[in-house]
Scaffold this motif. Sequence first.
Motif, PDB file in Angstrom:
ATOM      1  N   ILE A 422      47.318  37.707  41.857  1.00  0.00           N
ATOM      2  CA  ILE A 422      48.276  37.170  41.007  1.00  0.00           C
ATOM      3  C   ILE A 422      49.471  38.083  41.495  1.00  0.00           C
ATOM      4  O   ILE A 422      49.541  39.237  41.457  1.00  0.00           O
ATOM      5  CB  ILE A 422      47.715  37.639  39.679  1.00  0.00           C
ATOM      6  CG1 ILE A 422      46.445  36.581  39.252  1.00  0.00           C
ATOM      7  CG2 ILE A 422      49.014  37.131  38.671  1.00  0.00           C
ATOM      8  CD1 ILE A 422      46.434  35.097  39.355  1.00  0.00           C
ATOM      9  N   PRO A 423      50.696  37.342  41.738  1.00  0.00           N
ATOM     10  CA  PRO A 423      51.939  38.198  41.769  1.00  0.00           C
ATOM     11  C   PRO A 423      52.397  38.999  40.581  1.00  0.00           C
ATOM     12  O   PRO A 423      53.531  38.486  39.838  1.00  0.00           O
ATOM     13  CB  PRO A 423      52.855  37.090  42.312  1.00  0.00           C
ATOM     14  CG  PRO A 423      52.354  35.864  41.493  1.00  0.00           C
ATOM     15  CD  PRO A 423      50.934  35.996  41.563  1.00  0.00           C
ATOM     16  N   ALA A 554      49.135  45.850  40.310  1.00  0.00           N
ATOM     17  CA  ALA A 554      49.725  44.420  41.051  1.00  0.00           C
ATOM     18  C   ALA A 554      49.054  44.241  42.108  1.00  0.00           C
ATOM     19  O   ALA A 554      48.870  42.989  42.513  1.00  0.00           O
ATOM     20  CB  ALA A 554      51.155  44.613  40.933  1.00  0.00           C
ATOM     21  N   ASP A 555      48.710  45.142  43.025  1.00  0.00           N
ATOM     22  CA  ASP A 555      48.491  45.276  44.431  1.00  0.00           C
ATOM     23  C   ASP A 555      46.938  44.909  44.563  1.00  0.00           C
ATOM     24  O   ASP A 555      46.443  44.423  45.413  1.00  0.00           O
ATOM     25  CB  ASP A 555      48.655  46.684  45.201  1.00  0.00           C
ATOM     26  CG  ASP A 555      50.191  46.481  45.421  1.00  0.00           C
ATOM     27  OD1 ASP A 555      50.770  45.416  45.412  1.00  0.00           O
ATOM     28  OD2 ASP A 555      50.782  47.600  45.583  1.00  0.00           O
ATOM     29  N   GLU A 556      46.081  45.607  43.726  1.00  0.00           N
ATOM     30  CA  GLU A 556      44.715  45.654  43.920  1.00  0.00           C
ATOM     31  C   GLU A 556      43.937  44.661  42.888  1.00  0.00           C
ATOM     32  O   GLU A 556      42.724  44.375  43.240  1.00  0.00           O
ATOM     33  CB  GLU A 556      43.957  46.907  43.805  1.00  0.00           C
ATOM     34  CG  GLU A 556      44.713  48.032  44.839  1.00  0.00           C
ATOM     35  CD  GLU A 556      44.395  49.390  44.569  1.00  0.00           C
ATOM     36  OE1 GLU A 556      43.435  49.532  43.782  1.00  0.00           O
ATOM     37  OE2 GLU A 556      44.920  50.191  45.392  1.00  0.00           O
ATOM     38  N   GLU A 557      44.459  44.350  41.528  1.00  0.00           N
ATOM     39  CA  GLU A 557      43.458  43.742  40.533  1.00  0.00           C
ATOM     40  C   GLU A 557      43.458  42.205  41.117  1.00  0.00           C
ATOM     41  O   GLU A 557      44.485  41.461  41.186  1.00  0.00           O
ATOM     42  CB  GLU A 557      44.224  43.485  39.508  1.00  0.00           C
ATOM     43  CG  GLU A 557      43.439  43.027  38.364  1.00  0.00           C
ATOM     44  CD  GLU A 557      44.143  43.061  37.122  1.00  0.00           C
ATOM     45  OE1 GLU A 557      45.135  43.412  36.946  1.00  0.00           O
ATOM     46  OE2 GLU A 557      43.479  42.550  36.052  1.00  0.00           O
ATOM     47  N   PRO A 558      42.165  41.836  41.522  1.00  0.00           N
ATOM     48  CA  PRO A 558      41.912  40.235  41.896  1.00  0.00           C
ATOM     49  C   PRO A 558      41.692  39.391  40.676  1.00  0.00           C
ATOM     50  O   PRO A 558      41.165  40.153  39.823  1.00  0.00           O
ATOM     51  CB  PRO A 558      40.749  40.559  43.048  1.00  0.00           C
ATOM     52  CG  PRO A 558      40.055  41.771  42.439  1.00  0.00           C
ATOM     53  CD  PRO A 558      40.968  42.781  41.858  1.00  0.00           C
ATOM     54  N   ALA A 559      41.778  38.251  40.906  1.00  0.00           N
ATOM     55  CA  ALA A 559      41.435  37.418  39.854  1.00  0.00           C
ATOM     56  C   ALA A 559      39.780  37.114  39.883  1.00  0.00           C
ATOM     57  O   ALA A 559      39.231  37.428  41.083  1.00  0.00           O
ATOM     58  CB  ALA A 559      41.916  36.030  39.733  1.00  0.00           C
TER      59      ALA A 559
END
Length: 584
Positions: A422-423, A554-559
Amino acid sequence: MAYQALYRVWRSQRFDDVVGQKAITQTLKNAIIQKKTSHAYLFTGPRGTGKTSAAKIFAKAINCKHSVDGEPCNQCETCVAITEGRLNDVIEIDAASNNGVEEIRDIRDKAKYAPTQAEYKVYIIDEVHMLSTGAFNALLKTLEEPPQNVIFILATTEPHKIPLTIISRTQRFDFKRISTQDIVDHLGYILKQIDVEFEEQALYVIGRAAEGGMRDALSILDQTISFSDEKITLQDAMQVTGSLTYEMMDQYISSCVTGDVEQALEILESILSSGKEARRFLEDLLLYCRDLLMFQQAPNLLAEKVGNLTENFKGLAGQTAADKIYQMIQILSDTQNDIRFTNNANIYLEVATVKLAKSVRKPVEISTEVQPIATVEIADLQQQIEQLQKELTELKKHGVTAKEAEPVKVTRATSSKNALRIPTELVYKVLNEATKEHLLNVKNVWEDLLQMMSVTQRAMLKASEPVAAGPNGLVIAFEYEIVCGRAMEDEEMQLAVHNNLSRLVNNYAPDMVCITKESWPKLRQSFISQNKEPAEDQPNEDQSVSSQENHLLADEEPAEEVNNQVVDEAIAMFGEALVEVIND
C-alpha cells in the motif's frame, strides 16, 4: 472395337446393380412404382459411389414402358438410347465446363418445351457445385416452378457449396462410401465373369486403396490386370497400389513396440528404397494401428474387412497395450500433417520412427511405486473427515448453542510473498490536503466518470469508491486486492481518470492513489493518531523517531493475503456463530 475400361463396361444399368446404396435405390424404385416422383433431386457423396449411374438408371426407369418393380428393362428403344446417350430428352451436362448464366438460361428456355421421344425430359447436371452464383439464381426459378414432365437431377461431391435455396427445393440423397467387403465381392464377381484368376487378399488391398469408391477400385483393378501375368496376386496388387504387406508392417511395428530403434530404421530404409511413397506408407501404418485396436475389441469384425490376418499381427495385438497404440497413432497423425508441405518426407519418417521406438513406457511399474504413498494420504484424510463428522454429530445431539460453545479459533495464513504494498506515504500526502468539498465533488460525478471510461476500465472501477480527495490527489479504495494491484500498474487508466475528472469538475485533475478497502480504516486511524498535537514537554527526538516508524510502516507493512478457503470451510462445518477469526 477399342478396349473399354472396366468402370465403363461394368457401369450399373439397374438399381440392383448399384453397390452399397440399398436405401437410396429402394426409395427411388418405390417412388417410380407409386408414381410419386419429385421434380428435382440432389445426389451427393464421394467420388465413384454411383451418383451419376443412379441418375441415368432413374431416367431410364421413369421413361421405360416395360419397367418391372421400378427397374428399367434395358431392352426397349428408349432404354437403349438413354444407355448410349443419344436420347434428346435426357440431357447430361457437366457444370464444370458449363457454369455460366447463359448456359443455365439456355436450359431454362429449352425446358419449357415438351419431351419429344420420351414421357419425361430429364436434366442430369453433374458437379453442380461448380455453377456460378448467377447461374444458381437463373436455375432457382425453374426449380421452384418447373414445367410439366421435366425432372432435374443434380449431382455433386461438395454439397456445402450449393446455396440452401437450391437444396430446399430438391429431394436430397446422400451416397455413402462403399465398404471394403462390398467392393471385394463386386470385384470378385467381375473377375469371374471375365475369366481372370485372382488371390482374394489382392482384392482386399485394392478395396482398401480405393477408399470407398467403386470407380477407383475398377481403375486399380484394370491396372493390376495389365501388370499381372495371367493371375492377380497379392504382390501384384501391392506393387500397383504402392501398399505394404502385413508382413512388412508386422516387422516395422514390432521393432517400434520393442524399442529397437536401429532395427526399425533399417526396416524403414528397406521399405523406402523399394520405392514405397512416404505418404502412402503413413496411411498404411495408420490403418495398421487402427486394425490392432479393432482386433483387440472386435476381432471378427476386422476379419470381415481385412480378410486373413497374419499370426504375427495377432500376437502383436495381444502384446501391445491400447494406450501404446493410441500414442503411436498420434505420432503418425502428427507426422502426416508435417510432411504435407515438405520435399524431404523421409526425414520426418525417420524422426517419427525414433519417436515410435522411444515412446515405450512402463506405467505399471511407476504406479506401483506411487500407489502406497497415495493410499496412506487418502486413508489419513478419510480418518480426519470421519472424526470431524463424529464431533459435529455430538454437538448437534447435545444442542450446543453459540454462547455455550467455545469459539473455534481459526488462524488466517498470511504471506509477505506477492502481497500488495500500500502506498502509505502517498495516501498521507493526500490526507494532509484532503477536504470534504473535494470528496463530495468527486462522488457526485463518479457515475458519470465511469461511463466515460472504456469497458475494461469501467469494470475495474465498478468495485471501488473514492474515500479521500484533495486539490492534487484522490484516494480510491478497491474491494478486491487483485483489482487494486492491476489498477496500480495501469497507467492508461490513471491518466483517463485524471483527464476525465478535469472535464467534469472545473479543471480538477488529481493524481490517483489506489488502496484496498480493507486497509483504509487502518490508514485513516494511523494518520489521525500521528497528527495529534504533541505534548509541550515531548522532545523533538521523539517526533523524529515517530516519523521514522511511520516511514518504516509505509515501506515494510504488507497487506494481508487471506486464505479464505480455511475460514469458509470452518464456517460451513461449525456455523458462523461458533467461529472467531484471529489474524496471526
